[in-house]
Every structure is written in structure tokens, then in C-alpha cells.
Design an enzyme around this catalytic site. Sequence first.
Site, mmCIF file in Angstrom:
data_model
loop_
_atom_site.group_PDB
_atom_site.id
_atom_site.type_symbol
_atom_site.label_atom_id
_atom_site.label_comp_id
_atom_site.label_asym_id
_atom_site.label_seq_id
_atom_site.Cartn_x
_atom_site.Cartn_y
_atom_site.Cartn_z
ATOM 1 N N CYS A 1 -10.504 4.017 3.544
ATOM 2 C CA CYS A 1 -10.086 2.686 4.423
ATOM 3 C C CYS A 1 -10.292 3.198 5.901
ATOM 4 O O CYS A 1 -9.647 2.280 6.530
ATOM 5 C CB CYS A 1 -8.549 2.645 3.948
ATOM 6 S SG CYS A 1 -8.370 2.504 2.140
ATOM 7 N N HIS B 1 -2.825 0.412 11.324
ATOM 8 C CA HIS B 1 -3.431 0.273 10.150
ATOM 9 C C HIS B 1 -2.473 -0.210 9.040
ATOM 10 O O HIS B 1 -2.903 -1.206 8.360
ATOM 11 C CB HIS B 1 -3.515 2.093 9.336
ATOM 12 C CG HIS B 1 -4.131 1.839 8.226
ATOM 13 N ND1 HIS B 1 -5.479 1.615 7.973
ATOM 14 C CD2 HIS B 1 -3.939 2.661 7.072
ATOM 15 C CE1 HIS B 1 -5.958 1.809 6.752
ATOM 16 N NE2 HIS B 1 -4.977 2.820 6.347
ATOM 17 N N HIS C 1 -5.558 -5.883 2.763
ATOM 18 C CA HIS C 1 -6.274 -4.533 3.063
ATOM 19 C C HIS C 1 -7.887 -4.751 2.602
ATOM 20 O O HIS C 1 -7.922 -4.666 1.643
ATOM 21 C CB HIS C 1 -5.626 -3.478 2.109
ATOM 22 C CG HIS C 1 -5.882 -1.975 2.702
ATOM 23 N ND1 HIS C 1 -7.037 -1.978 3.663
ATOM 24 C CD2 HIS C 1 -5.548 -0.770 2.474
ATOM 25 C CE1 HIS C 1 -7.444 -0.675 3.941
ATOM 26 N NE2 HIS C 1 -6.280 0.001 3.302
#
Lengths: 427, 405
Positions: A177, A317, A354
Site C-alpha cells: 500500500c 495514510h 483504499h
Amino acid sequence: MTRHARDSKGRTVTVVTGIGIVTSLGEGKEDNWASLTAGQSGIHEITRFPTDSLRTTIAGTIDFLSPDPGTAPGRAKALATASVTEAIAQAGIGSPSAFPGPLYLAMPPAEVEWPARLEVYECARNGSPVTHAQMKRAAHDGAFQDMHSLFLFGQVGEYLAEKFGTRGQPISLSTACASGGTAIQLGVEAIRRGETDAALCVGTDASINAEALIRFSLLSALSTRNDPPHKAAKPFSKDRDGFVMAEASAALVLESYDAAKARGATILGVVRGCGERADDFHRTRSKPDGTPIIGAIRNALADADVTSEQIDYINAHGTSTPENDKMEYLSLSTVFGDQLAGTPISSNKSLVGHTLTAAGAVEAAFSLMTIGSGTIPPTINYDTPDPEMPLDVVPNTKRDAQVDIVLSNSFGFGGQNVCLVLSAEPA
Amino acid sequence: MADQEEEVWITGIGLVSSLGEGCEDHWRRMGNGARREPVIDATSFAPYPVHPLVKLDFAKQIPNRGDLRQMGQWQRLGVYAAGLALSDAGIAGNSAYLDKTDMIVAANGGERDIEVDDAILAEMSVRNDPEVFLNEALSTQLRPTLFLAQLPNLMAGNISIVHKVTGSSRTFMGEEMAGVSAAQTAIRKIRGGQSELCLIGGAYNAEREDMQLLFELGHYLWPDTYRPLWERHEHGGGIITGSLGAFLILEAKGHALSRGAKPYARIHDVLADRCNRKAGSAAENALAQFDLVRDRIEAGPLAVLSGSCGAEPVTSEECWFFKQLQDQGFDVAVRGVGSMLGHCVEAQFPAGLALAALATSKNRFFQPFAESDFEKPHEASLDHVLVTSWGHWRGEGLAVVEAVH
């Protein structure tokens, strides 16, 4: 002009001259920015495949581009093509089929997918069950060549390199990620070394299928608050319960400041510094003391030669998992101290979900648009603040503010942490 | 860019394959005077032969059983080879060095559970609601940890966890070229003053039904009794894959000297490019790359470690490239690494660099790996080795590994 050509460490300054974005909010910067700042979510019920017996039935799939073939790499190519086309057009660099620099591509792993596997199986099956051994024979005798190249890891990068005429061997990468951040960092490093005046940095991820969803589900990483879909991603809220998978691509055209100025390009912002740090604690959890994330943030600030006081806004994030948000808060509070409470921080993931390997690139793009527009996109679904993390998350509604320097965080499974410091064009 | 470029040294090698583990095993099995005996498993995946991994005690590099359980064979192999390289360079367990080691792993994905997959396919093929069945089956039959064992970037993640490499961690993907780009990026970072110490490499587990299927979908595998690389083209060519892990420590010369580390070899750059593989275009790339390194090589005997995969037409085109070098006055002595170790995809180029560094450090080249006009003996001293790796599908890479005599 020449006084800006080097940063405080004597290195070439790397600027951004083109941005392209496609997310579940829409295609293109304008649509995305309008929805993002209006607090509109791109998360919806999954219709791409049946969701029977799945715990999570929502995602930010992109269904308005219909690639052929309808596979993860097929979709990744379609999304990346859209974002790269937009970025190159804005930068006005090279020609649409000859980009004057290398390609750094953040992308998800590929593998032969179930429909393809079943197709080969049914070819191998001769009235009775068979195994992979017989499937290989069927493959040997069959006409499945397209499947081979389609499911190679190098395929998406090859396709983009050929289509946009980038130079040299494209680099496809994964830091989970944090991948999008790594793609940008590779471009910055190459420009600083003087290898190239321009680099095309792209993140693309379109890997939502049943197995991908189930894998994350089995790790208890996903939100199961399916109804209503747009309320599921709630970073920094007390009742957050996981992230929402989503698809996206973002492309950034990086250039050396001198080259961009020389051709009269509009400078959208500066990639002022990059920092990374690997975690050695656990495959899915951060070291409890936060030192690897703290190290990545500090490395980015040091690389950019800015102090935490100079950061006007943090693009978090902020995945909305209990673990990530806790560790991100702990690490930021260690670096920023008391000043953290007064620094606005928001999570684009509350709106677009996400986007995994694309997230770092998508969020760098949104960070630059925050700098350019003077508008901070909100963290939506912030109804029940987590008292353990007193933050100014720009709750639910956008905010106008002058933002010159942004810290953008990306943390991946496997302990790969990347932070970027982005800033306005040097005055 | 740094005003004065750093020289890049290879100061550590970790190599595990069908022939053994570590430099000395490989020198004994491949060096001058050795008997030419590749190790082949012709039965487990018949009719497809593979070069199987030598029997390893993984606990020697991965002592924690919990760590071992979290990994599949592919990740274990990479973590093992990375550990060998760190030990060989003398930095294993030394946190001062490991904290600043920048890692770039060339990765594929980890193993799937093939038995589960086969059972699911059997059921899907007779159901009228195969997608609904797939949801049920995967939700109940996939082990949560399997996903982590499959993720490409988790080989690097496991190297951080097991060996405490924490400077940075990147994973490159893209078959053969991932290994080429990993080496190139690390070398250029060191030369440009962006790093002093890098761990690069990769691993390939050939003993996998899923990876063999992927290759065979494109008709790439050699479905017959073992033959050396150069003897397959009359029958259409084909790849025999090999299990292998190859990692290198690349280090700034100044950094190596400061800690008293000895170099195997020096490496100035890696060149990498792509083309659409129209006939002749890969060789054109390679010739252009060779032009860029030619001034580092003296005419005369030229030792070459080829990463050729054995498939056609790419293997014949690489042979044509060697012929051009011959016409330019280089007396090429080629060794097709794949004949001895099999084709190891992402790990092929790191393995080529490792073997080249090993040979230059011995100042002797390898025995011929096959009967071929190109695989002639090379008795001259060894100042440099040309290393190639062309992708079976796309990409061309090349480097010169130079002796530090």
C-alpha cells in the site's frame, strides 16, 4: 531562475507538471476534485460479481470504464491509460506516443484468474476431474497464448511503455500500500542523479475480484459495515472497523525544475523530499513503538530539509483500520509533538476507499491539488471521534486554507513505509 | 548527481540452486575441471523436467519456526539466499549496517494451494452457479496466512523480519527484467551517492504447478528429456525452469574499505531496454547496449554468462547477437547458465552477476556448460565477464562484471 535549480542539498529540484486521476469518484481531475471536496463518497455495493456469503459486499470498484478483457490486469491498463493520457496532456511534454523519460509503475501482482483457470480446466476435463498436471497438457495443446502474457507481472508496464513511448525498460514495483509513493520516489531519485529530465510515475490498481476481497477479509482488514456503503470508511473514528477496497489510477509527470522552466511548463508543485524505512516486526502489524513509521516521516522531512513546524497539512495514510490509524497517530504525535493538534490532517480514503498500490500516487496527486487550490478535502464519516487520537481531521466538510507544504504518508503490509513532502513552486 | 562517482563493489554473494548452496559448492560443480552434471528431476512434473532445489535445512537461516510457517517455499528460498549473502558480506547480525541496507527484491508471487484450487475447479465445472460456489469455497478453504505467503513484497518483508534489513525495502516485478532493474537501480543509487549498501536479488521456485501452467499457456516449456539450452531449437525450443535463490551485496567502494570488506568484483552499470520483439529488435537493443560498455572491454577473449531461457525465437536471436560480437573481434566464450541451473526468471540475472563475480574473484572462467561452438574453453585470465538476461517474453539486459585484481 538558476537560483532555484538546486535544493538546499545542491540537488536538482524535481517538480510535477502533469497530473491524471481516475477513481471511483470519476475520471479526470475536475470530477474527482469536485466530488472529493464536496465530501462525496465513491463507495458502493459490488455488482461486478456475486457477493453471496461474503462478509464485505461494498467497494470502490470502477465500473464506468469497461476494459477488454475484464481482468485485473485489463482494468489496471485501462485505468492507467486514462490517468497517463490526462497527465501527459496537462504537462504538454513530448508527444502522446513519445514520453521523454522512464516509466515507474506501481501495480498489484497478477495471476491467472478463476474464469481463465476454469476455461483451461474445462478444456482439460474429459468427463472426469483433472488436476493442474492435466491442465498443463491442455495448455500445451491449446490456444491460450493471450492468457500467458496477460497474467505476467511485466504486462501492464510493457503495455504502457509501448503505448506512451517511455524510454528504456519500465520498472514495475510493489511496496504494497506504499507502492504509489515508491514509484514517485524512484522518479525523483533518477532525476536527482541526472539520468533523465523527466519521469512518468504511475499507480494503478483494479484488482477487486472475489478472491482478492476474500483474502483481505480473512485478515480481518476490511470494514463489514455494508449498509450504507458510503459510511463504512471512517478513518480516525472510534468505531472504525477496517478499510474499504477500491480501484484507481493516478499518474504524475515529474521533471527537473530547469527542464520544466526551459520549456515554459506550468509547475504544479515540487516533490521536495522522500523518506522510507522498513519495519522488521510483523507481516501485517507495525512495530508497537512506531519507530519504522517515525523513521520514514523523519527521513522525508530531512530529505526535504523542512521541519515538522513547516508542514501545513498532512495527507494521512488513514486507512480506517483500528491498527493503522492508531500507529499513524502515535508516530505523528512523536514527530510533531503538541503541534500535531493544530495541523490539519485528512484521509482521502474516507471518500475514495483504499486504492492499495495506487493510493500513494492518488494521494500525492490530491495533495498537490490541495496546494494548488487552497482547499483541504475533508475526512468524512467523522461522527464519533476517537478520544485516543485528538486530531484536526478536517471533519466532514472541506476547508479553505493556504497550504504550501504537505506531508503524504503511505504504509504497506510487509512493513514498507514511504513518506513524501510536497510543496508549492518555489517563489 | 555526486561530483565524484562512487565505484560499486560486489562484496557478498548468496546462491542456492539445484547444485548446492554457497559459492564453493557452485564453483566445485561448475568451475574449471568440474564434471558437467546438471541435476534434473524428470519425473515429478513429467513430461516437464525441472532443476530441483538442493535439500536445504531452512532453519539454518530462518531459525524461528513461526517465521518458517508464515512463508511458502518461494519466500523461504529467497530469505535463505538473502541470509547467505548478508553472512558472506560480513554484515549479518550487525544492526549498524543492516539499518542502512537498501533492499530491492525481484519478485514473483508465492505458491497457491494447488490441491484446494483443483478441488474448487472440479466443483465449479459442474455447478450452474460457479461464482457463488467460489465465494463459499474460498471463504472457508483459504488459509489467512496463505495470502501473505503469496504477496510479492512479502519476500522483502520476511527478509526484514528474519534478517533485520531495515534501511529500505522495495520490490520490483516483471519476470526476468525485475532482476535486471533491481541491480541497475541499486548500482545507480550507490554511484549517485543515494546509498552505500544494497541487498538485491530474487528467488524462483520451479517446482510449482501454477508457475508451470502460466509458462505453458504460452507454450514456453520444454516437454521432453533434458537437453542443454543450445540443443533445443531444432525442436522448437523450450524452457526448463530451475529452483534458485540469488542475492548480492552491492556496496560503495569507500564503505567497503572502511569496514575492511573484500570485493568479489566491481560493476559499473547495468543496461536495460525493451522492444516489441519484432525479429531482430532484441538483438538491436543488445548491440546498442554493448556499444555503451565496449570501452570497458579489451578485444580478444570475452567470457559471457548468458541468461538465455531456451525458448524460441529469442534464444536463437541471442546466439545471433553473440555472432555479431565475434565479428567485432571478440572471441566469445559463452556459458548458458540455464543449461546448468535451469531458467530462474526473476533470479536469473542476479544469479548471472553472482557467478560472474565468483569467477572473476577466482580469475578463472567456468567449464563449458554444453557442447556448442560458442561454449569454447576460456583459459585466459579473467578481467571481465559479460552477463546477459533477456526476458522470455520481453526485455533485454546486459552488464559487465569486472575483476578487482
